[in-house]
Each structure stands twice: as structure tokens, then as C-alpha cells.
Scaffold this motif. Structure first.
Motif, mmCIF file in Angstrom:
data_model
loop_
_atom_site.group_PDB
_atom_site.id
_atom_site.type_symbol
_atom_site.label_atom_id
_atom_site.label_comp_id
_atom_site.label_asym_id
_atom_site.label_seq_id
_atom_site.Cartn_x
_atom_site.Cartn_y
_atom_site.Cartn_z
ATOM 1 N N THR A 1 -8.030 -12.268 -1.831
ATOM 2 C CA THR A 1 -9.301 -11.777 -2.346
ATOM 3 C C THR A 1 -9.433 -10.295 -2.005
ATOM 4 O O THR A 1 -8.663 -9.757 -1.195
ATOM 5 C CB THR A 1 -10.482 -12.538 -1.726
ATOM 6 O OG1 THR A 1 -10.513 -12.250 -0.329
ATOM 7 C CG2 THR A 1 -10.380 -14.037 -1.981
ATOM 8 N N ALA A 2 -10.419 -9.656 -2.574
ATOM 9 C CA ALA A 2 -10.666 -8.238 -2.279
ATOM 10 C C ALA A 2 -10.984 -8.051 -0.795
ATOM 11 O O ALA A 2 -10.523 -7.098 -0.173
ATOM 12 C CB ALA A 2 -11.806 -7.710 -3.138
ATOM 13 N N ALA A 3 -11.744 -8.971 -0.218
ATOM 14 C CA ALA A 3 -12.079 -8.868 1.205
ATOM 15 C C ALA A 3 -10.820 -8.934 2.060
ATOM 16 O O ALA A 3 -10.679 -8.174 3.029
ATOM 17 C CB ALA A 3 -13.048 -9.975 1.599
ATOM 18 N N GLU A 4 -9.888 -9.809 1.699
ATOM 19 C CA GLU A 4 -8.637 -9.912 2.458
ATOM 20 C C GLU A 4 -7.794 -8.651 2.295
ATOM 21 O O GLU A 4 -7.164 -8.183 3.252
ATOM 22 C CB GLU A 4 -7.857 -11.156 2.017
ATOM 23 C CG GLU A 4 -8.557 -12.439 2.414
ATOM 24 C CD GLU A 4 -7.979 -13.676 1.734
ATOM 25 O OE1 GLU A 4 -8.000 -14.749 2.372
ATOM 26 O OE2 GLU A 4 -7.514 -13.578 0.581
ATOM 27 N N ILE A 5 -7.778 -8.097 1.104
ATOM 28 C CA ILE A 5 -7.031 -6.855 0.877
ATOM 29 C C ILE A 5 -7.614 -5.722 1.714
ATOM 30 O O ILE A 5 -6.885 -4.948 2.331
ATOM 31 C CB ILE A 5 -7.006 -6.497 -0.614
ATOM 32 C CG1 ILE A 5 -6.073 -7.451 -1.348
ATOM 33 C CG2 ILE A 5 -6.594 -5.047 -0.846
ATOM 34 C CD1 ILE A 5 -6.053 -7.305 -2.839
ATOM 35 N N LEU A 6 -8.925 -5.640 1.764
ATOM 36 C CA LEU A 6 -9.563 -4.578 2.545
ATOM 37 C C LEU A 6 -9.280 -4.700 4.030
ATOM 38 O O LEU A 6 -9.160 -3.698 4.725
ATOM 39 C CB LEU A 6 -11.082 -4.570 2.301
ATOM 40 C CG LEU A 6 -11.521 -4.020 0.955
ATOM 41 C CD1 LEU A 6 -13.019 -4.222 0.784
ATOM 42 C CD2 LEU A 6 -11.171 -2.542 0.831
ATOM 43 N N THR A 7 -9.154 -5.926 4.530
ATOM 44 C CA THR A 7 -8.886 -6.103 5.970
ATOM 45 C C THR A 7 -7.422 -5.872 6.314
ATOM 46 O O THR A 7 -7.108 -5.651 7.470
ATOM 47 C CB THR A 7 -9.319 -7.497 6.452
ATOM 48 O OG1 THR A 7 -8.595 -8.489 5.715
ATOM 49 C CG2 THR A 7 -10.799 -7.700 6.302
#
Length: 141
Positions: free
Chosen positions: A132-138
């Protein structure tokens, strides 16, 4: 409706030569409000909104963008890549226009407020290669 702001009143006063401390007469203020109503009525309508789960400068941002696009007759579609979301929040492949049945259109076309709500709800759930985008950002330095 476009609201008559203090900044607009000041601009009208300046054009009419009215002193800063003086008020506009009710007739002039009503005329300005009428003009604003006409401007609002006639202003161009947006035909597409893009919502993104990643900042625009992120290299993967385009993969995590959902578009809310006007499709005519007051109806909007929520689009991600080649897919449209349906009323249940499920992404379906969007067929060619000639293959879209009335039933398909009813399930995949919305009023603007509903389309934007569905798009916002779908954004955090999008995933590319299982992320997900959240996982990519982390995981992005």
C-alpha cells in the motif's frame, strides 16, 4: 454561492470612488451579489479530480492516484488505472463504452459527493506489488 467578501467590497468601493470608511449602498451591494450569482452559475465545471495516496513528488505517486471523472448526465466515475469502482467498493475492469450495460452503469456511476467519498475510502487500500502507499512511505528513505 460565492459570498461577497470584505476584499470584494473594498475593490468595488475603490472602483466607485467610495471612501474606505463608508458603506456601499444596498442597491450596489445587491447588484454585486447578483453578478456573483451569475459568475457562479456560468463558471466552468471541473470534469476530473485526482486524489493521491502519495505526495506528488514521490516516484510512485502516479501508481497510487485515483481519478474522479465526469461521465455525463450528472454522473461521475471513480477510476484507477483501467478499473472503475462499484457501489460496494470493488474495482471492476471498465469495459468499452459499447459493452457497458445499464446495470453496469448504475453500479459504477455516482453523484459527485458519493464518487469523492468512494475515492477517498479506496485510496488507503490500493496496492501495487502487494504494498500500500502507507507501506511504501515507511520503507522509502
Amino acid at each position: 454561492m460565492i459570498e461577497l467578501t470584505d476584499e470584494m467590497r473594498t475593490a468595488v468601493k475603490r472602483r466607485m470612488g467610495v471612501a474606505d470608511g463608508d458603506r456601499l449602498d444596498p442597491w450596489t451591494e445587491a447588484a454585486v451579489e447578483d453578478v456573483l450569482a451569475i459568475v457562479e452559475r456560468d463558471q466552468a465545471q471541473a470534469t476530473e479530480y485526482t486524489l493521491s495516496a502519495l505526495p506528488e513528488e514521490h516516484p510512485e505517486a502516479s501508481l497510487f492516484q485515483v481519478k474522479v471523472a465526469y461521465r455525463g448526465r450528472g454522473k461521475w466515475a471513480v477510476i484507477w488505472r483501467s478499473y472503475c469502482i462499484n457501489r460496494r467498493g470493488v474495482w471492476d475492469y471498465e469495459p468499452l463504452p459499447s459493452s457497458r450495460t445499464d446495470r453496469w452503469l448504475k453500479a459504477h456511476r455516482f453523484e459527485l459527493d458519493e464518487a469523492l467519498r468512494l475515492a477517498r475510502k479506496a485510496l488507503p487500500k490500493l496496492s501495487i506489488h502487494g504494498m500500500t502507499a502507507a507501506e511504501i512511505l515507511t520503507t522509502t528513505p
